[in-house]
Structure formats: C-alpha cells, structure tokens
Design an enzyme around this catalytic site. Structure first.
Site, PDB file in Angstrom:
ATOM      1  N   CYS A 134      42.481  39.007  35.257  1.00  0.00           N
ATOM      2  CA  CYS A 134      42.447  39.752  36.627  1.00  0.00           C
ATOM      3  C   CYS A 134      43.809  39.670  37.178  1.00  0.00           C
ATOM      4  O   CYS A 134      44.346  38.497  38.019  1.00  0.00           O
ATOM      5  CB  CYS A 134      41.256  39.051  37.182  1.00  0.00           C
ATOM      6  SG  CYS A 134      41.448  40.105  38.819  1.00  0.00           S
ATOM      7  N   CYS A 137      43.605  39.197  41.193  1.00  0.00           N
ATOM      8  CA  CYS A 137      43.098  37.940  41.420  1.00  0.00           C
ATOM      9  C   CYS A 137      44.455  37.093  41.412  1.00  0.00           C
ATOM     10  O   CYS A 137      44.427  36.150  42.474  1.00  0.00           O
ATOM     11  CB  CYS A 137      42.093  37.260  40.923  1.00  0.00           C
ATOM     12  SG  CYS A 137      40.755  38.379  40.152  1.00  0.00           S
ATOM     13  N   ASP A 138      45.121  37.006  40.428  1.00  0.00           N
ATOM     14  CA  ASP A 138      46.042  36.042  40.103  1.00  0.00           C
ATOM     15  C   ASP A 138      47.510  36.342  40.140  1.00  0.00           C
ATOM     16  O   ASP A 138      48.320  35.500  40.191  1.00  0.00           O
ATOM     17  CB  ASP A 138      45.617  35.360  38.874  1.00  0.00           C
ATOM     18  CG  ASP A 138      44.267  34.764  38.555  1.00  0.00           C
ATOM     19  OD1 ASP A 138      43.867  34.461  39.512  1.00  0.00           O
ATOM     20  OD2 ASP A 138      43.914  34.851  37.573  1.00  0.00           O
TER      21      ASP A 138
END
Ligand code: NAP
Length: 309
Positions: A134, A137-138
């Site tokens: 992701c 997200c990261d």
C-alpha cells in the site's frame, strides 16, 4: 433455534464500524474476526490519512480502538474463521471452523480482500520493513530513497506515481513488455522523469539488511539472466483477492475478479449486506470501508425493524 440479530463477518474497518453502529442500536452483533483480526490495516505502520488523527495513528492501534468502542456498546468479537455462509429459514447459517453453527437474521459480509503476493521467501516478516502492499499508507516513509513497484496494472501506475512524491527514483518492474493499465494511466507514468520501467522483469528474491529490504534479485523473462537491484522499498501492486470463498453460490453476484458486484451495501439476498474491500475494487481506503460499514449497519437495522424483529 435461537438467532442472532446481526452477524458480521470480518473485523477490519468495515466490520468494526458496522459493529459500532449495530451495537449502539442494541442489536448485540457477533463479529467473526477471521484469520487477520483487525484486517489489513493491522499490517501497516502509521496511518496518516484517517481523518481526526493529526499525527497519524498506528494501524493496529486504530483497529484496537474501534473494537473497544464497539465492545463498549455490547458487540461480541469472536476469534474464528467462517467456513460457509448459507441461506436458512428466516435468515442465515454461519458455519465457523471448530465450533457450532451460528444462526443469524442478518449478515454483514465485511471479509475484505487480501493483497496478492508473489510468494517469495520471507515476505511476511519483511512486510512493514521495506515491503509494502500500500503506497498510500507507507509511501511517505521512503523519502529520497529508491523504491520499486511490481505490477503493470492501474494500481501499479497509481502507486508508482504516488511514490514519485517521496522517493528519489521509482523503478516499475513488469513481467511483460506491455502494461495492462489504461493508456491514460500508463502515459502519466511514462511522463514522469523519476520513473524507470523495467520490462520483462520478474522479482525472484528479496535481500534484507538488518531486517529491512535492501535489494532484490530480478530476472529477465526473455534472457533468463538475473541481476541484483538495490532498493529500500518494494511495493507489490499485483492485484487483490477478495475473500468470498465461504459464501454459498447464488447469494451474491461476483464480478470477473471475484468481488461482490452489488453497487451499494445491499445485495440481491434480503438480509444480506456487504461493506468494504470485498466489493469495493475502486477506492479500498480505511475511511471508505468505515463509511460502508456504517451504511450496511443502518440498512441491517432498518431491515430488522421492517421485519418487526
Ligand atoms: P490488475 O489490473 O489485475 O493488474 C495486476 C498487474 O499485476 C498486472 O499487470 C499483472 O501482470 C501483474 N501481476 C499479477 N500477478 C503477478 C505476478 N504473480 N507476478 C508479477 N506480476 C503479476 O490489478 P490492479 O492494477 O490492482 O487493478 C484492479 C482493477 O482496479 C482494474 O480493473 C483496474 O483498472 C482498477 N483500478 C483502477 C484505477 C484507476 O482507474 N484509477 C486505479 C487502480 C485500480 P500481467 O499484466 O502480465 O497480467
């Protein structure tokens, strides 16, 4: 036989939010947490795009809080993997591995989707340590370092473009010589001077340094030659697999990728509702899953009220 008012299958953002709402409506929901209690978010580190958390929140922490919030109103979380969901008189039979069948008047399927993995050794332990599924997200953790994205579909294009905001270089590794992605997305990607595409390239190994991804082994699918490629981040964007195997055939319609194809949270089966990644193949965000969990809960509540339950 005694029937639960609401059974929720899955305990990610969608399931946990449905639990908060149905518990607050005094429906005493039972939530089967599945193989990954708390869902996919528990495998990411800090979530910076969930509204309300100015400094971000750890994925595991967010899901623990949602669970406690639902429990405060009477939700019952049970560890267990659902083996089958079938229609029964006046509701549904939910068969859970290793325990008795549970009967329910309504069911909310929030079983999510799992990211497709390559199946290389040590993927599990390196997830969150350089390996991610992701970028949204990261991605921000990879400022000014080189990263690699595996895949040739729209997700890979989107993830790679997102990563250009942070990374020094973004290497896109695709197993063929042509993208599957839509032309507009592929063109956008190819226009970025931070991106380098490696055609006909497969990842065949991951190397770590002190427990974090440091390099990968790449194989040319034509010449079969392998080479080492240094990278701090490795992002898989090779599709998702929705978790629908347990649902009796005919209860819902699946699309060509296996996602439940209902346009909203209701399905063609009365009393059966869906929420989150198991049918959302477009957004797949924590906040959209939570929104759907809320909608499914309100629909279930209205359905039960209409039945006089
Ligand atoms: P996808 O379209 O199925 O693409 C998956 C990609 O991963 C393909 O390029 C595939 O290679 C590759 N792949 C699969 N298994 C692999 C393996 N074992 N090793 C190496 N490569 C592998 O999945 P997606 O990109 O997640 O998209 C899913 C759906 O969501 C699509 O319909 C897409 O259009 C849509 N979507 C749309 C947008 C947007 O419009 N903004 C954004 C994201 C997703 P091959 O090409 O060789 O099969």
């Amino acid at each position: 036989m005694e029937k639960e008012q609401v059974v929720i299958i899955g305990s990610g953002c969608a399931g946990a939010t449905a639990a908060v709402y149905t518990a607050r409506a005094d429906l005493r929901p039972v939530i089967f947490e599945g193989m990954e209690p708390g869902g996919q978010l528990t495998t990411t580190s800090v979530i910076e795009n969930y509204p309300g958390f100015v400094d971000g929140i750890d994925g595991f922490e967010l899901m623990s809080r949602m669970k406690s919030q639902a429990e405060r109103f009477g939700a019952r979380f049970e560890y267990g993997e659902v083996a089958s969901l079938t229609k029964a008189e006046g509701g549904f039979a939910v068969s859970v591995k290793g325990r008795d069948t549970v009967w329910a008047k309504t069911v909310i399927v929030a079983s999510g989707a799992r990211a497709r993995m390559l199946g290389l050794p040590r993927e599990r332990e390196l997830t969150g340590h350089g390996l991610s599924v992701c970028a949204t997200c990261d991605g921000a953790f990879f400022r000014n370092v080189p990263v690699s994205v595996v895949g040739g579909g729209d997700s890979a294009m989107e993830e790679a473009l997102f990563l250009t905001r942070f990374a020094s270089e973004v290497h896109v590794l695709h197993r063929r010589d042509k993208f599957r992605a839509s032309k507009i997305m592929a063109d956008r990607l190819l226009a970025s001077d931070k991106v380098k595409v490696h055609w006909n390239t497969e990842v065949v190994g991951i190397e770590d340094k002190d427990g974090s991804v440091a390099a990968i082994s790449l194989q040319d699918t034509v010449s079969k030659k392998t080479r080492r490629h240094e990278t701090n981040g490795l992002f898989y964007a090779i599709g998702h697999i929705p978790n629908t195997d347990f649902i009796e055939q005919g209860l819902v319609t699946l699309d060509d990728e296996g996602y439940i194809s209902s346009p909203g949270v209701t399905t063609e089966t009365a009393g059966l509702f869906v929420a989150g990644d198991v049918h959302d193949r477009e957004y797949q965000q924590a906040v959209t899953a939570a929104g759907e969990g809320c909608r499914a809960a309100l629909e279930a509540e209205a359905y039960l009220a209409a039945q006089g339950a």
